[in-house]
Design a protein around this motif. Sequence first.
Motif, PDB file in Angstrom:
ATOM      1  N   LEU A 102     -95.622 -28.419  40.613  1.00 51.99           N
ATOM      2  CA  LEU A 102     -94.315 -27.802  40.346  1.00 51.99           C
ATOM      3  C   LEU A 102     -93.725 -27.239  41.633  1.00 51.99           C
ATOM      4  CD1 LEU A 102     -94.935 -25.722  37.087  1.00 51.99           C
ATOM      5  CD2 LEU A 102     -93.732 -27.900  37.270  1.00 51.99           C
ATOM      6  N   THR A 103     -92.400 -27.105  41.618  1.00 46.73           N
ATOM      7  CA  THR A 103     -91.665 -26.366  42.640  1.00 46.73           C
ATOM      8  C   THR A 103     -90.702 -25.433  41.936  1.00 46.73           C
ATOM      9  OG1 THR A 103     -91.820 -28.172  44.244  1.00 46.73           O
ATOM     10  CG2 THR A 103     -90.120 -26.534  44.612  1.00 46.73           C
ATOM     11  N   ALA A 104     -90.803 -24.144  42.222  1.00 46.18           N
ATOM     12  CA  ALA A 104     -89.974 -23.135  41.557  1.00 46.18           C
ATOM     13  C   ALA A 104     -89.189 -22.357  42.603  1.00 46.18           C
ATOM     14  CB  ALA A 104     -90.833 -22.191  40.729  1.00 46.18           C
ATOM     15  N   ARG A 105     -87.964 -22.012  42.259  1.00 47.29           N
ATOM     16  CA  ARG A 105     -87.116 -21.184  43.123  1.00 47.29           C
ATOM     17  C   ARG A 105     -86.783 -19.909  42.356  1.00 47.29           C
ATOM     18  NH1 ARG A 105     -84.947 -21.750  47.872  1.00 47.29           N
ATOM     19  NH2 ARG A 105     -82.974 -20.795  48.450  1.00 47.29           N
ATOM     20  N   THR A 141     -98.698 -36.455  24.746  1.00 54.16           N
ATOM     21  CA  THR A 141     -99.440 -37.593  25.266  1.00 54.16           C
ATOM     22  C   THR A 141     -98.940 -37.932  26.671  1.00 54.16           C
ATOM     23  OG1 THR A 141     -97.885 -39.185  24.312  1.00 54.16           O
ATOM     24  CG2 THR A 141     -99.735 -38.468  22.932  1.00 54.16           C
ATOM     25  N   ALA A 142     -99.675 -38.825  27.332  1.00 52.05           N
ATOM     26  CA  ALA A 142     -99.286 -39.223  28.686  1.00 52.05           C
ATOM     27  C   ALA A 142     -97.932 -39.920  28.694  1.00 52.05           C
ATOM     28  CB  ALA A 142    -100.362 -40.131  29.289  1.00 52.05           C
ATOM     29  N   ASP A 143     -97.683 -40.768  27.705  1.00 49.40           N
ATOM     30  CA  ASP A 143     -96.383 -41.454  27.627  1.00 49.40           C
ATOM     31  C   ASP A 143     -95.252 -40.457  27.431  1.00 49.40           C
ATOM     32  OD1 ASP A 143     -97.601 -43.891  27.954  1.00 49.40           O
ATOM     33  OD2 ASP A 143     -97.760 -44.309  25.805  1.00 49.40           O
ATOM     34  N   GLU A 144     -95.453 -39.456  26.595  1.00 53.39           N
ATOM     35  CA  GLU A 144     -94.410 -38.449  26.354  1.00 53.39           C
ATOM     36  C   GLU A 144     -94.144 -37.629  27.612  1.00 53.39           C
ATOM     37  OE1 GLU A 144     -95.355 -37.705  21.586  1.00 53.39           O
ATOM     38  OE2 GLU A 144     -95.970 -36.248  23.105  1.00 53.39           O
ATOM     39  N   ILE A 145     -95.194 -37.313  28.349  1.00 51.13           N
ATOM     40  CA  ILE A 145     -95.015 -36.531  29.582  1.00 51.13           C
ATOM     41  C   ILE A 145     -94.250 -37.332  30.623  1.00 51.13           C
ATOM     42  CG2 ILE A 145     -96.249 -35.495  31.518  1.00 51.13           C
ATOM     43  CD1 ILE A 145     -98.445 -34.705  29.543  1.00 51.13           C
ATOM     44  N   LEU A 146     -94.585 -38.607  30.792  1.00 49.65           N
ATOM     45  CA  LEU A 146     -93.892 -39.434  31.774  1.00 49.65           C
ATOM     46  C   LEU A 146     -92.450 -39.702  31.361  1.00 49.65           C
ATOM     47  CD1 LEU A 146     -96.711 -42.003  32.608  1.00 49.65           C
ATOM     48  CD2 LEU A 146     -95.968 -40.057  33.983  1.00 49.65           C
ATOM     49  N   ALA A 147     -92.214 -39.840  30.053  1.00 49.35           N
ATOM     50  CA  ALA A 147     -90.854 -40.106  29.584  1.00 49.35           C
ATOM     51  C   ALA A 147     -89.979 -38.861  29.657  1.00 49.35           C
ATOM     52  CB  ALA A 147     -90.896 -40.642  28.148  1.00 49.35           C
ATOM     53  N   ALA A 148     -90.567 -37.676  29.450  1.00 54.21           N
ATOM     54  CA  ALA A 148     -89.799 -36.420  29.430  1.00 54.21           C
ATOM     55  C   ALA A 148     -90.073 -35.591  30.672  1.00 54.21           C
ATOM     56  CB  ALA A 148     -90.132 -35.630  28.165  1.00 54.21           C
ATOM     57  N   ASP A 178     -94.516 -33.767  41.229  1.00 58.46           N
ATOM     58  CA  ASP A 178     -95.266 -35.023  41.156  1.00 58.46           C
ATOM     59  C   ASP A 178     -96.037 -35.060  39.845  1.00 58.46           C
ATOM     60  OD1 ASP A 178     -94.641 -36.202  43.723  1.00 58.46           O
ATOM     61  OD2 ASP A 178     -95.864 -34.617  44.602  1.00 58.46           O
ATOM     62  N   VAL A 179     -96.170 -36.272  39.303  1.00 56.22           N
ATOM     63  CA  VAL A 179     -97.051 -36.539  38.165  1.00 56.22           C
ATOM     64  C   VAL A 179     -97.958 -37.683  38.592  1.00 56.22           C
ATOM     65  CG1 VAL A 179     -97.234 -37.216  35.758  1.00 56.22           C
ATOM     66  CG2 VAL A 179     -95.333 -35.768  36.494  1.00 56.22           C
ATOM     67  N   MET A 180     -99.206 -37.362  38.866  1.00 59.42           N
ATOM     68  CA  MET A 180    -100.162 -38.351  39.363  1.00 59.42           C
ATOM     69  C   MET A 180    -101.065 -38.805  38.226  1.00 59.42           C
ATOM     70  SD  MET A 180    -101.031 -36.423  42.957  1.00 59.42           S
ATOM     71  CE  MET A 180    -100.791 -34.807  42.180  1.00 59.42           C
TER      72      MET A 180
END
Length: 280
Positions: A102-105, A141-148, A178-180
């Motif tokens: 994450l990056t937060a400001r 799920t992994a698909d939901e995380i990558l899609a959203a 990043d999502v690795m």
Amino acid sequence: MARRRSNDPGSEVGVEVVIVVLLVVLIAAVLVRPVITVATVHDYQRGLRYRQGRFVGLLDPGTHVALRPFTEIQVMDGRPTSITVPGQEILTADGVALRVSLTARYVVADPVAAVTNDQNYVSALYTALHAGLREALAGRTADEILAARAELGPAVGGAVASELARLGVELLRVDVRDVMVPSELKRAFAGIVAARREGEAALERARGETAALRSLANAGRMVEDNPGLLQLRILQQLGGSSGNTIMLNVPGTEGRPAPTPPVVASPGRSRSSPRRTAED
């Protein structure tokens, strides 16, 4: 004639007085320095004044003097800044281990709460973002995380809102950096994309074949309804041929043989008389 030296006692006393005054001022400065604090608060900073260990108020921008150890001035930076939460491994609902960073400001909205409610508000913010990220990804799920992926940042911000309000910190923006994914999952995704593209290509080929068959069916119906179209098509084909002798037997309307179209012979060859075979 030699210059006469001045023996005026008044001038010697004046020099001695000046030297004594300078020494007194120097000694006073050395003695006062440990007990006097001079602090400058800039426009982008927040100044907190404490008297005998108790908070007494915020200071306006400018230069302020405090008498130690009875008074203390603490200066905090009030400008927006960023913090990065490095990738941490999180197990999704379908058992895939993803590493998300994450990056937060943020900006310190309440300096009193930031100093009073936690020993180190930056460390507390870092821990809160870690916990908020895990809460936002829980049950997905992994698909939901990558899609959203674009929705994860606001979800983390909502999860840590109450904790940040306690710290006096205002979160300006949270983004997933990043999502690795594991290497085997990358290969599986690549296979899925390739299969999807192959399916789309096969679908396009089937659509093209269907369109061609539909065109042929329409042409057959037109010839059946208008037999003269076939003769015109034959003439058109003969006009574009290479000039060789062609034997044709074209049925006419109502079962009678149609007139034989002119036959084009190639140059240099004898033109043979056209023959026509009539069907009984």
